[in-house]
Design a protein around this motif. Structure first.
Motif: not given
Ligand SMILES: Nc1nc2c(ncn2[C@@H]2O[C@H](COP(=O)(O)OP(=O)(O)OP(=O)(O)O)[C@@H](O)[C@H]2O)c(=O)[nH]1
Ligand SMILES: [Mg+2]
Length: 319
Positions: A53-54, A167-168, A191-194, A237-247
């Motif tokens: 992951w980047g 890439v986040i 690939d994902v915006f945080a 806050v929001g880490t779990v959701e972010l991990l979900g999107e990465i997965a």
């Protein structure tokens, strides 16, 4: 446990979980000499398993704070994690990464986490090549996830990010302008915006702008639509959701065959990097000889044109 110096034993030791051996191995990869080549050849058969992951975004966006949170969550899932912090602007990475060191200290006692920073250390270019090969080493060492953090959006950073499968891009409300994102080419690599520091006002505005921009990308039912996630790394806050999107992105890569494609691009680039590095080295040595210096003098005196001089050199450098 001692650190063997023999390349084969060093690789074995690093793969068996000796962290001091792994640290030495990576330093020897950074030396960029014959030894580096031997080590990569020994490591290569063991690569291809890690998720890479980047993480990038403007300075101070909260990337390292977020990485720290992601590492804790991944450890909670029983996954091993390596973090590579790349700081191309710094002549030695120690200073800029100091804060991160302190933050990451709680992980240092954890054998399932390995943290490494890479800086330019006076080397001309080659940082993205060293970083790629460091990632190969960490992959071969058996880490489930390798996280590469870079700041800024220069060419080196973009090169480095191409090695990542996912890439986040971390943004903050006051870096605000999503137009900047487009200009910097972040939309293409993301690939994902945080949207971090979501505790600040304007976070929702940035989210809306990004979602609107993502929607402008041409897409069909098979495309990956970049999700825009809100995070508050400081409070986890929001880490779990972010991990979900990465997965979800990793799954998408697997199912669509894009993961295999990316692996091929990575290896093709590694091959090209090796050849370019070799050519640069032999050119440097040819230019350092009397003949090389003569040729340069003739070039400066306009007795020979640059393309003619290059022709002469390309004959010699290949020898
Ligand atoms: N208000 C707020 N501050 C945050 C949040 N996340 C991180 N920070 C703070 O932002 C500052 C920068 O965080 P870092 O994680 O070092 O940012 P970075 O992007 O890694 O910075 P560089 O590596 O220097 O580019 C720190 O003081 C963090 O505590 C957040 O969600 N909200
Ligand atoms: Mg950082």
């Amino acid at each position: 446990m001692g650190i063997p110096s023999d390349p084969k034993l060093l690789v074995e030791s690093a793969r068996a979980g000796n962290r001091a051996a792994l640290a030495r191995l990576i330093s020897r990869i950074e030396h960029r000499n014959q030894d580096t080549r031997t080590l990569i050849s020994l490591l290569y058969p063991h690569t291809g398993k890690a998720q890479v992951w980047g993480i990038t975004g403007p300075p101070g966006a909260g990337k390292s704070t977020l990485v720290d949170r992601l590492v804790s969550r991944l450890r909670g899932e029983g996954k091993t994690v390596a973090v590579v912090a790349v700081d191309p602007s710094s002549p030695f990475s120690g200073g800029a990464i100091l804060g991160d060191r302190i933050r990451m200290q709680k992980h240092t006692a954890d054998p399932g986490v390995y943290i490494r920073s890479l800086g330019t250390r006076g080397r001309h270019g080659g940082l993205s090549h060293s970083t790629k090969e460091t990632v190969l080493a960490l992959d071969a060492a058996g880490f489930d996830v390798v996280l590469v953090e870079t700041a800024g959006v220069g060419q080196t950073e973009l090169d480095i990010l191409r090695l990542a499968q996912t890439v986040i891009v971390v943004l903050v409300p006051e870096s605000g302008d999503s137009i900047q994102v487009m200009k910097a080419g972040l939309m293409e690599i993301s690939d994902v915006f945080a949207v971090n520091k979501a505790d600040r006002p304007e976070a929702d505005k940035l989210v809306r702008e990004l979602v609107a921009n993502v929607g402008l990308n041409p897409h069909d039912e098979n495309s990956w639509i970049i999700p825009v996630m809100k995070t508050e790394a400081a409070r986890d806050v929001g880490t779990v959701e972010l991990l979900g999107e990465i997965a979800r992105h990793q799954e998408y890569l697997e199912k669509s065959g894009k993961k295999a494609e990316k692996a091929k691009v990575f290896l093709k680039e590694e091959l090209v990097d090796i050849l370019i590095e070799g050519l640069r080295n032999s050119l440097d040595s040819v230019l350092g000889t009397d003949g090389g210096r003569d040729l340069l003098e003739r070039l400066y005196r306009k007795e020979i044109a640059p393309y003619e001089a290059a022709k002469v050199l390309s004959g010699q450098a290949g020898e």
